[in-house]
Design a protein around this motif. Structure first.
Motif, short mmCIF file in Angstrom:
data_model
loop_
_atom_site.label_atom_id
_atom_site.label_comp_id
_atom_site.label_asym_id
_atom_site.label_seq_id
_atom_site.Cartn_x
_atom_site.Cartn_y
_atom_site.Cartn_z
N TYR A 87 0.84 -1.20 0.00
CA TYR A 87 0.00 0.00 0.00
C TYR A 87 0.88 1.24 0.00
CZ TYR A 87 0.82 0.73 5.02
OH TYR A 87 1.40 0.96 6.25
N GLY A 91 -2.49 4.75 -3.99
CA GLY A 91 -2.56 3.58 -4.87
C GLY A 91 -1.61 3.57 -6.05
N ASN A 95 0.80 0.29 -6.94
CA ASN A 95 0.55 -0.38 -8.21
C ASN A 95 1.85 -0.53 -8.99
OD1 ASN A 95 -0.14 0.21 -11.38
ND2 ASN A 95 -1.47 -1.31 -10.44
N ASP A 111 -2.57 -5.50 -3.77
CA ASP A 111 -2.47 -4.05 -3.73
C ASP A 111 -3.74 -3.48 -3.10
OD1 ASP A 111 -1.77 -1.40 -4.21
OD2 ASP A 111 -2.03 -1.52 -6.37
N GLU A 113 -6.53 -1.05 -2.82
CA GLU A 113 -7.23 -0.11 -3.69
C GLU A 113 -7.40 1.25 -2.99
OE1 GLU A 113 -11.24 -0.12 -6.40
OE2 GLU A 113 -11.28 -1.18 -4.50
#
Length: 123
Positions: A87, A91, A95, A111, A113
Motif C-alpha cells: 500500500y 494507490g 501499483n 495491492d 485499492e
C-alpha cells in the motif's frame, strides 16, 4: 509484408504478456485487504517515504520507500513464495511496486485499492 506481420504479432504478444502480469496483481478493497492481513503472518509493505510512514501506517508494516535507490535490493530479502501486501498513500506507487515485484518473480501480490487514504476511511 512478412516483416510487418511478424512485428505486429511480436507487439501483440508483448501487450498480452504485460496485461497478464497486471491481471495477476490482486487489487483489494480496504475491507478485503484488512481481512486478509489480519488472518496471519503476511509480508505487509508500505511503499511511501519514511516521512509519510512516520505520520501513520498499518500496524506490522515494513517501510520500503518506492523512491529509494535500494528499493529492489530490499525486496530481494523477502520471500517470493509468500504473499506480499502493498500500500501507499493513494494507490499509484503500490501499483507500480506490484508490477516491479511481479517482474522480480513474486508469486502473489496484493495491492490496496485507493491506498491508506481509502483504508483509513473504512475505520
Amino acid at each position: 509484408m512478412k516483416k510487418r506481420l511478424i512485428l505486429f504479432f511480436v507487439m501483440l504478444l508483448a501487450i498480452t504478456v504485460h496485461a497478464q502480469e497486471a491481471d495477476s496483481i490482486a487489487l483489494l478493497s480496504p475491507v478485503e485487504f484488512k481481512t486478509q492481513i489480519e488472518r496471519g503472518s503476511v509480508q505487509l509493505i508500505d511503499v511511501r517515504t519514511p516521512e509519510e510512514f512516520q505520520e501513520g501506517h498499518i500496524v506490522g508494516a515494513l517501510n520500503i520507500d518506492f523512491y529509494s535507490e535500494d528499493f529492489e535490493k530490499k525486496f530481494h530479502k523477502l520471500d517470493k513464495e509468500q504473499p506480499v501486501y502493498l500500500y501507499c498513500r493513494s494507490g499509484y506507487r503500490s501499483n507500480q511496486s506490484a508490477i516491479k515485484l511481479k517482474e522480480m518473480g513474486f508469486k502473489d501480490v496484493y495491492d490496496l485499492e485507493g491506498g491508506i487514504l481509502n483504508y483509513n476511511q473504512e475505520d
